[in-house]
Scaffold this motif. Structure first.
Motif, PDB file in Angstrom:
ATOM      1  N   GLN A 224       0.832  -1.203   0.000  1.00 16.13           N
ATOM      2  CA  GLN A 224       0.000   0.000   0.000  1.00 16.13           C
ATOM      3  C   GLN A 224       0.868   1.256   0.000  1.00 16.13           C
ATOM      4  O   GLN A 224       0.642   2.202  -0.765  1.00 16.13           O
ATOM      5  CB  GLN A 224      -0.902  -0.009   1.233  1.00 16.13           C
ATOM      6  N   ARG A 225       1.891   1.273   0.840  1.00 15.53           N
ATOM      7  CA  ARG A 225       2.767   2.445   0.944  1.00 15.53           C
ATOM      8  C   ARG A 225       3.581   2.636  -0.331  1.00 15.53           C
ATOM      9  O   ARG A 225       3.856   3.789  -0.739  1.00 15.53           O
ATOM     10  CB  ARG A 225       3.704   2.275   2.148  1.00 15.53           C
ATOM     11  N   SER A 226       3.974   1.567  -0.995  1.00 10.64           N
ATOM     12  CA  SER A 226       4.806   1.679  -2.196  1.00 10.64           C
ATOM     13  C   SER A 226       4.107   2.458  -3.304  1.00 10.64           C
ATOM     14  O   SER A 226       4.766   3.050  -4.164  1.00 10.64           O
ATOM     15  CB  SER A 226       5.213   0.291  -2.700  1.00 10.64           C
ATOM     16  N   HIS A 227       2.775   2.480  -3.285  1.00 11.92           N
ATOM     17  CA  HIS A 227       2.031   3.213  -4.309  1.00 11.92           C
ATOM     18  C   HIS A 227       2.300   4.716  -4.245  1.00 11.92           C
ATOM     19  O   HIS A 227       2.133   5.429  -5.240  1.00 11.92           O
ATOM     20  CB  HIS A 227       0.533   2.940  -4.162  1.00 11.92           C
ATOM     21  N   ASP A 228       2.711   5.207  -3.073  1.00 15.26           N
ATOM     22  CA  ASP A 228       2.993   6.637  -2.923  1.00 15.26           C
ATOM     23  C   ASP A 228       4.275   7.045  -3.644  1.00 15.26           C
ATOM     24  O   ASP A 228       4.545   8.247  -3.778  1.00 15.26           O
ATOM     25  CB  ASP A 228       3.130   7.006  -1.443  1.00 15.26           C
ATOM     26  N   PHE A 229       5.053   6.075  -4.091  1.00 10.70           N
ATOM     27  CA  PHE A 229       6.345   6.370  -4.704  1.00 10.70           C
ATOM     28  C   PHE A 229       6.410   5.934  -6.159  1.00 10.70           C
ATOM     29  O   PHE A 229       7.493   5.716  -6.705  1.00 10.70           O
ATOM     30  CB  PHE A 229       7.466   5.689  -3.894  1.00 10.70           C
ATOM     31  N   ARG A 230       5.253   5.821  -6.794  1.00 10.26           N
ATOM     32  CA  ARG A 230       5.222   5.467  -8.212  1.00 10.26           C
ATOM     33  C   ARG A 230       5.848   6.579  -9.043  1.00 10.26           C
ATOM     34  O   ARG A 230       5.625   7.766  -8.800  1.00 10.26           O
ATOM     35  CB  ARG A 230       3.785   5.198  -8.655  1.00 10.26           C
ATOM     36  N   LEU A 231       6.624   6.193 -10.053  1.00 12.01           N
ATOM     37  CA  LEU A 231       7.377   7.163 -10.840  1.00 12.01           C
ATOM     38  C   LEU A 231       6.508   8.234 -11.502  1.00 12.01           C
ATOM     39  O   LEU A 231       6.862   9.422 -11.450  1.00 12.01           O
ATOM     40  CB  LEU A 231       8.217   6.422 -11.888  1.00 12.01           C
ATOM     41  N   PRO A 232       5.370   7.904 -12.121  1.00 11.85           N
ATOM     42  CA  PRO A 232       4.554   8.966 -12.722  1.00 11.85           C
ATOM     43  C   PRO A 232       4.105  10.019 -11.700  1.00 11.85           C
ATOM     44  O   PRO A 232       4.060  11.217 -12.009  1.00 11.85           O
ATOM     45  CB  PRO A 232       3.348   8.205 -13.301  1.00 11.85           C
ATOM     46  N   TYR A 233       3.786   9.579 -10.498  1.00 12.70           N
ATOM     47  CA  TYR A 233       3.367  10.496  -9.439  1.00 12.70           C
ATOM     48  C   TYR A 233       4.510  11.418  -9.023  1.00 12.70           C
ATOM     49  O   TYR A 233       4.324  12.624  -8.831  1.00 12.70           O
ATOM     50  CB  TYR A 233       2.856   9.682  -8.244  1.00 12.70           C
ATOM     51  N   ILE A 234       5.713  10.859  -8.907  1.00 13.16           N
ATOM     52  CA  ILE A 234       6.876  11.665  -8.554  1.00 13.16           C
ATOM     53  C   ILE A 234       7.221  12.636  -9.681  1.00 13.16           C
ATOM     54  O   ILE A 234       7.578  13.796  -9.441  1.00 13.16           O
ATOM     55  CB  ILE A 234       8.088  10.755  -8.232  1.00 13.16           C
ATOM     56  N   ASN A 235       7.085  12.169 -10.922  1.00  9.49           N
ATOM     57  CA  ASN A 235       7.343  13.042 -12.074  1.00  9.49           C
ATOM     58  C   ASN A 235       6.462  14.280 -12.071  1.00  9.49           C
ATOM     59  O   ASN A 235       6.890  15.376 -12.438  1.00  9.49           O
ATOM     60  CB  ASN A 235       7.125  12.272 -13.379  1.00  9.49           C
ATOM     61  N   GLU A 236       5.215  14.120 -11.683  1.00 10.88           N
ATOM     62  CA  GLU A 236       4.300  15.263 -11.620  1.00 10.88           C
ATOM     63  C   GLU A 236       4.846  16.352 -10.711  1.00 10.88           C
ATOM     64  O   GLU A 236       4.721  17.552 -11.009  1.00 10.88           O
ATOM     65  CB  GLU A 236       2.919  14.805 -11.127  1.00 10.88           C
ATOM     66  N   LYS A 237       5.437  15.948  -9.607  1.00 12.98           N
ATOM     67  CA  LYS A 237       5.982  16.920  -8.664  1.00 12.98           C
ATOM     68  C   LYS A 237       7.187  17.652  -9.257  1.00 12.98           C
ATOM     69  O   LYS A 237       7.338  18.870  -9.084  1.00 12.98           O
ATOM     70  CB  LYS A 237       6.356  16.223  -7.355  1.00 12.98           C
ATOM     71  N   TRP A 238       8.049  16.914  -9.965  1.00 10.79           N
ATOM     72  CA  TRP A 238       9.186  17.563 -10.610  1.00 10.79           C
ATOM     73  C   TRP A 238       8.725  18.513 -11.721  1.00 10.79           C
ATOM     74  O   TRP A 238       9.239  19.631 -11.856  1.00 10.79           O
ATOM     75  CB  TRP A 238      10.138  16.520 -11.187  1.00 10.79           C
ATOM     76  N   ASN A 239       7.748  18.088 -12.501  1.00 12.18           N
ATOM     77  CA  ASN A 239       7.246  18.943 -13.578  1.00 12.18           C
ATOM     78  C   ASN A 239       6.610  20.218 -13.029  1.00 12.18           C
ATOM     79  O   ASN A 239       6.759  21.299 -13.610  1.00 12.18           O
ATOM     80  CB  ASN A 239       6.227  18.176 -14.433  1.00 12.18           C
ATOM     81  N   LEU A 240       5.923  20.096 -11.919  1.00 12.23           N
ATOM     82  CA  LEU A 240       5.332  21.276 -11.289  1.00 12.23           C
ATOM     83  C   LEU A 240       6.421  22.242 -10.837  1.00 12.23           C
ATOM     84  O   LEU A 240       6.314  23.459 -11.039  1.00 12.23           O
ATOM     85  CB  LEU A 240       4.466  20.854 -10.098  1.00 12.23           C
ATOM     86  N   LEU A 241       7.484  21.709 -10.249  1.00 14.10           N
ATOM     87  CA  LEU A 241       8.593  22.560  -9.812  1.00 14.10           C
ATOM     88  C   LEU A 241       9.235  23.259 -11.010  1.00 14.10           C
ATOM     89  O   LEU A 241       9.504  24.468 -10.961  1.00 14.10           O
ATOM     90  CB  LEU A 241       9.628  21.717  -9.058  1.00 14.10           C
ATOM     91  N   PHE A 242       9.476  22.518 -12.091  1.00 10.93           N
ATOM     92  CA  PHE A 242      10.071  23.125 -13.285  1.00 10.93           C
ATOM     93  C   PHE A 242       9.189  24.248 -13.815  1.00 10.93           C
ATOM     94  O   PHE A 242       9.692  25.320 -14.197  1.00 10.93           O
ATOM     95  CB  PHE A 242      10.265  22.076 -14.388  1.00 10.93           C
ATOM     96  N   SER A 243       7.889  24.035 -13.856  1.00 13.90           N
ATOM     97  CA  SER A 243       6.952  25.061 -14.343  1.00 13.90           C
ATOM     98  C   SER A 243       7.005  26.307 -13.484  1.00 13.90           C
ATOM     99  O   SER A 243       7.010  27.438 -13.975  1.00 13.90           O
ATOM    100  CB  SER A 243       5.533  24.507 -14.379  1.00 13.90           C
ATOM    101  N   GLN A 244       7.040  26.101 -12.168  1.00 13.03           N
ATOM    102  CA  GLN A 244       7.096  27.237 -11.257  1.00 13.03           C
ATOM    103  C   GLN A 244       8.383  28.051 -11.433  1.00 13.03           C
ATOM    104  O   GLN A 244       8.360  29.290 -11.410  1.00 13.03           O
ATOM    105  CB  GLN A 244       6.968  26.749  -9.807  1.00 13.03           C
ATOM    106  N   LEU A 245       9.506  27.358 -11.623  1.00 12.47           N
ATOM    107  CA  LEU A 245      10.768  28.066 -11.814  1.00 12.47           C
ATOM    108  C   LEU A 245      10.785  28.800 -13.149  1.00 12.47           C
ATOM    109  O   LEU A 245      11.286  29.938 -13.229  1.00 12.47           O
ATOM    110  CB  LEU A 245      11.923  27.063 -11.750  1.00 12.47           C
ATOM    111  N   ASN A 246      10.247  28.181 -14.196  1.00 17.04           N
ATOM    112  CA  ASN A 246      10.217  28.855 -15.500  1.00 17.04           C
ATOM    113  C   ASN A 246       9.333  30.091 -15.480  1.00 17.04           C
ATOM    114  O   ASN A 246       9.610  31.067 -16.185  1.00 17.04           O
ATOM    115  CB  ASN A 246       9.733  27.882 -16.580  1.00 17.04           C
ATOM    116  N   GLU A 247       8.272  30.058 -14.694  1.00 15.67           N
ATOM    117  CA  GLU A 247       7.373  31.214 -14.586  1.00 15.67           C
ATOM    118  C   GLU A 247       8.050  32.418 -13.935  1.00 15.67           C
ATOM    119  O   GLU A 247       7.611  33.559 -14.109  1.00 15.67           O
ATOM    120  CB  GLU A 247       6.122  30.844 -13.780  1.00 15.67           C
ATOM    121  N   GLN A 248       9.115  32.152 -13.185  1.00 15.32           N
ATOM    122  CA  GLN A 248       9.817  33.241 -12.498  1.00 15.32           C
ATOM    123  C   GLN A 248      10.711  34.039 -13.438  1.00 15.32           C
ATOM    124  O   GLN A 248      11.163  35.123 -13.103  1.00 15.32           O
ATOM    125  CB  GLN A 248      10.658  32.681 -11.359  1.00 15.32           C
ATOM    126  N   ASN A 249      10.979  33.513 -14.636  1.00 12.09           N
ATOM    127  CA  ASN A 249      11.842  34.198 -15.594  1.00 12.09           C
ATOM    128  C   ASN A 249      11.115  35.376 -16.250  1.00 12.09           C
ATOM    129  O   ASN A 249       9.910  35.365 -16.405  1.00 12.09           O
ATOM    130  CB  ASN A 249      12.321  33.235 -16.673  1.00 12.09           C
TER     131      ASN A 249
END
Length: 351
Positions: A326-351
């Motif tokens: 059950q806990r391993s589902h929290d670390f699925r790669l697509p879910y983690i990727n979403e968090k990285w993509n959100l961070l990248f978007s936020q940083l690009n918006e600051q330019n």
């Protein structure tokens, strides 16, 4: 060939499907792990094969920092993701040379280990680097709070499960699985040896891994006459490592410290109940016992007492194995990727 490179390449390869990614290395050697993006090697490589644990990083890596800045300009890099402390210490000089480039410091170990152990001789430069980056990424709640003291733009993104299989262990073999680098102090292999000596005769520990203390470990196993209770395997390729997890019925970790041990996520994905000595990385996975067993100290007797019911009862192993899955589902790669993509978007918006 360590956890940092493993997770950086798993995340990087996945993100390369959506972004123009480059890997950058201070070494002239090729990558141990498969890469889905180009690998740029420093013009003036460092091939020590060891992590840097010294003082004066900006002076000792002056040429390498200049090389990196040249590469950032040449490739028109928008975001640089700096792994761990040495690269993070470069960030003030990177910002000076490339003021519009966004910098992320990715902290793979816990705060105390970095400050008191790994980077104690370059703590000033490390802290200056943390303060200079646009975002610090940590792996645990504990480290989120501590690194936030140096940079208010600190967030938490878990590492993904890096070895995935839909075939779970049936938990019916009398095998305790362990996977780690054979580093006595860090991984608590002295504790693991003590545990092996307490095991019932029909149970054994199988450890997969390699490292600086492997010969010491072999000698200790021989001198303590526990060859039947403690089996030492080599570092295993993915297919054999999957089989190692499937053959286990319990996963044990005795590390004195961890950032966010990838092996726990892997073992959870194979449905293994987790039993751990205290460290901040295990705590993040197990949540004070919600998803596995974690003892509050590094006492082998306490560890064995918590482990013993699992040795005797397969139903209990299945219960904790289900919690781990059950806990391993929290670390699925697509879910983690979403968090990285959100961070990248936020940083690009600051330019």
């Amino acid at each position: 060939m360590d956890g940092v490179k493993r997770v950086a390449t798993v995340v990087g390869n996945s993100l390369a499907k959506q972004h123009n990614i480059f890997y950058y290395s201070l070494s002239s050697a090729g990558s141990f792990f498969h890469l889905e993006a180009p690998l740029i090697k420093a013009k003036h490589p460092i091939n020590s094969g060891k992590s840097f644990r010294e003082d004066l990083p900006l002076k000792k890596f002056k040429l390498q920092i200049a090389d990196l800045n040249t590469t950032i300009k040449k490739e028109k890099i928008d975001i640089v993701l700096l792994n761990a402390g040495l690269f993070t210490s470069f960030s003030p000089l990177i910002k000076e040379a490339n003021p519009t480039t966004k910098l992320i410091a990715w902290m793979h170990n816990n705060y105390k280990t970095y400050m008191k152990e790994y980077y104690q001789d370059m703590r000033v430069e490390f802290i200056a680097g943390l303060e200079a980056v646009d975002t610090v990424v940590t792996l645990t709640e504990s480290d989120l709070l501590k690194f936030s003291k140096h940079n208010v733009n600190t967030i938490k993104i878990h590492n993904p499960v890096t070895l995935v299989s839909n075939h779970k262990s049936n938990l019916n073999k009398n095998i305790i699985a362990a996977v780690c680098r054979t580093d006595v102090k860090h991984k608590g292999l002295d504790y693991l040896l003590e545990l092996a000596q307490r095991l019932p005769d029909n149970w054994q520990i199988k450890l997969a891994g390699d490292g600086p203390d492997k010969e010491w470990l072999k000698n200790e196993v021989h001198s303590k006459k526990i060859e039947k209770q403690f089996i030492i395997l080599d570092s295993l390729p993915d297919e054999e490592l999957q089989e190692h997890y499937r053959n286990g019925s319990i996963f044990v970790i005795t590390s004195r410290w961890e950032g966010f041990p990838l092996v726990i996520g892997e073992a959870m994905n194979f449905g293994l109940p987790i039993v751990s000595m205290w460290n901040t990385g295990s705590q993040e996975y197990l949540q004070s016992g919600k998803y596995g067993i974690i003892i509050a100290d590094h006492n082998t007797e306490h560890l064995y007492r918590k482990l013993l019911p699992l040795l005797k009862n397969i139903d209990l192993r299945q219960k904790f194995g289900n919690l781990a899955t059950q806990r391993s589902h929290d670390f699925r790669l697509p879910y983690i990727n979403e968090k990285w993509n959100l961070l990248f978007s936020q940083l690009n918006e600051q330019n």
